[in-house]
Enzyme design. Structure first.
Site, PDB file in Angstrom:
ATOM      1  CG  HIS A  17      -1.946  -1.115   1.525  1.00  0.00           C
ATOM      2  ND1 HIS A  17      -2.138  -1.604   2.397  1.00  0.00           N
ATOM      3  CD2 HIS A  17      -2.901  -1.477   0.807  1.00  0.00           C
ATOM      4  CE1 HIS A  17      -3.010  -2.668   2.408  1.00  0.00           C
ATOM      5  NE2 HIS A  17      -3.532  -2.477   1.123  1.00  0.00           N
ATOM      6  CE  LYS A  41     -13.015  -7.250   4.705  1.00  0.00           C
ATOM      7  NZ  LYS A  41     -12.321  -6.384   3.523  1.00  0.00           N
ATOM      8  NE  ARG A  90      -2.883  -8.166  -4.290  1.00  0.00           N
ATOM      9  CZ  ARG A  90      -3.443  -8.423  -3.089  1.00  0.00           C
ATOM     10  NH1 ARG A  90      -3.060  -8.469  -1.880  1.00  0.00           N
ATOM     11  NH2 ARG A  90      -4.803  -8.692  -3.238  1.00  0.00           N
ATOM     12  CB  SER A 128      -4.264  -6.628   4.831  1.00  0.00           C
ATOM     13  OG  SER A 128      -4.010  -5.258   4.134  1.00  0.00           O
TER      14      SER A 128
HETATM   15  O1  PNS Z   1      -8.569  -3.048   0.426  1.00  0.00           O
HETATM   16  P1  PNS Z   1      -9.628  -3.649  -0.061  1.00  0.00           P
HETATM   17  O2  PNS Z   1     -10.252  -4.436   1.109  1.00  0.00           O
HETATM   18  O3  PNS Z   1      -9.460  -4.476  -1.179  1.00  0.00           O
HETATM   19  O4  PNS Z   1     -10.657  -2.356  -0.446  1.00  0.00           O
HETATM   20  C1  PNS Z   1     -11.773  -2.661  -1.045  1.00  0.00           C
HETATM   21  C2  PNS Z   1     -12.614  -1.347  -1.284  1.00  0.00           C
HETATM   22  C3  PNS Z   1     -12.851  -0.602   0.023  1.00  0.00           C
HETATM   23  C4  PNS Z   1     -11.954  -0.527  -2.285  1.00  0.00           C
HETATM   24  C5  PNS Z   1     -14.085  -1.714  -1.693  1.00  0.00           C
HETATM   25  O5  PNS Z   1     -14.630  -2.745  -1.061  1.00  0.00           O
HETATM   26  C6  PNS Z   1     -15.060  -0.482  -1.785  1.00  0.00           C
HETATM   27  O6  PNS Z   1     -14.801   0.371  -2.386  1.00  0.00           O
HETATM   28  N1  PNS Z   1     -16.088  -0.508  -0.748  1.00  0.00           N
HETATM   29  C7  PNS Z   1     -16.979   0.418  -0.468  1.00  0.00           C
HETATM   30  C8  PNS Z   1     -18.234  -0.024  -1.114  1.00  0.00           C
HETATM   31  C9  PNS Z   1     -18.381   0.009  -2.634  1.00  0.00           C
HETATM   32  O7  PNS Z   1     -18.527   1.139  -3.048  1.00  0.00           O
HETATM   33  N2  PNS Z   1     -18.128  -1.006  -3.091  1.00  0.00           N
HETATM   34  C10 PNS Z   1     -18.014  -1.125  -4.664  1.00  0.00           C
HETATM   35  C11 PNS Z   1     -19.188  -1.257  -5.456  1.00  0.00           C
HETATM   36  S1  PNS Z   1     -19.982  -2.768  -5.596  1.00  0.00           S
END
Ligand code: PNS
Length: 164
Positions: A17, A41, A90, A128
């Site tokens: 990150h 979560k 990745r 993570s």
């Molecule tokens: O680090 P991560 O957990 O892979 O991040 C995922 C993240 C936070 C980018 C994603 O889950 C997100 O944007 N969540 C907010 C809800 C949302 O808008 N979801 C996408 C539309 S389905």
């Protein structure tokens, strides 16, 4: 003004990150690191703690800000007047999910573009979840996360073992 959001859970933040943040801070005028506050979560650190950790680690960047958000990313982007999302890729296994999210977000907010940065080869295995798995068994996580946050992660696991 090119304002981008780098969203994620950052539970915990990893060197992968940090690398994406550093590189995107050089590409855009302003980066908002959006920390997802997902109460459903089961996270290691709550969103406020994750924000504080990131703020401490990112002090040297004067165009990087950290903020928690909940709900949809598109709503956060609209609120922040940002039309770029940065995500790290990745491996090909990330691609399908990321593409689907990026396209859904664009359907909802057509001004929003998602920019993918290829993760540095040194961190292409890192996530993570892997850090948490390793730390939960007492493994050495110094190659995965900044040194300053290691005691917090170790303490979180020591505490959770104590209360079991
Ligand atoms: O680090 P991560 O957990 O892979 O991040 C995922 C993240 C936070 C980018 C994603 O889950 C997100 O944007 N969540 C907010 C809800 C949302 O808008 N979801 C996408 C539309 S389905």
């Amino acid at each position: 003004m090119k304002r981008a959001i780098y969203p994620g859970s950052f539970d915990p933040v990893t060197f992968g990150h940090m690398d994406i943040i550093r590189r995107s801070a050089g590409m855009f005028d302003e980066i908002i690191v959006g920390v997802l506050n997902n109460s459903q979560k089961n996270s290691l650190f709550n969103a406020d703690v994750r924000v504080t950790i990131l703020e401490g680690l990112l002090k040297e960047f004067d165009n990087v800000y950290v903020e928690a958000f909940d709900g949809l990313l598109v709503d956060f982007a609209k609120k922040k007047d940002a039309n770029i999302i940065v995500r790290g890729l990745r491996a090909v296994t990330d691609f399908e999910y990321e593409l689907q999210i990026a396209q859904t977000n664009r359907v909802e907010y057509p001004k929003l573009d998602t920019v993918f940065l290829v993760t540095d080869l040194n961190y292409s295995y890192l996530s993570s979840s892997i850090v948490k798995e390793f730390a939960s068994f007492g493994g050495d996580i110094s190659k995965f996360v900044p040194e300053s946050i290691i005691p917090m992660i170790e303490d979180a696991y020591t505490y959770s073992k104590r209360i079991k």
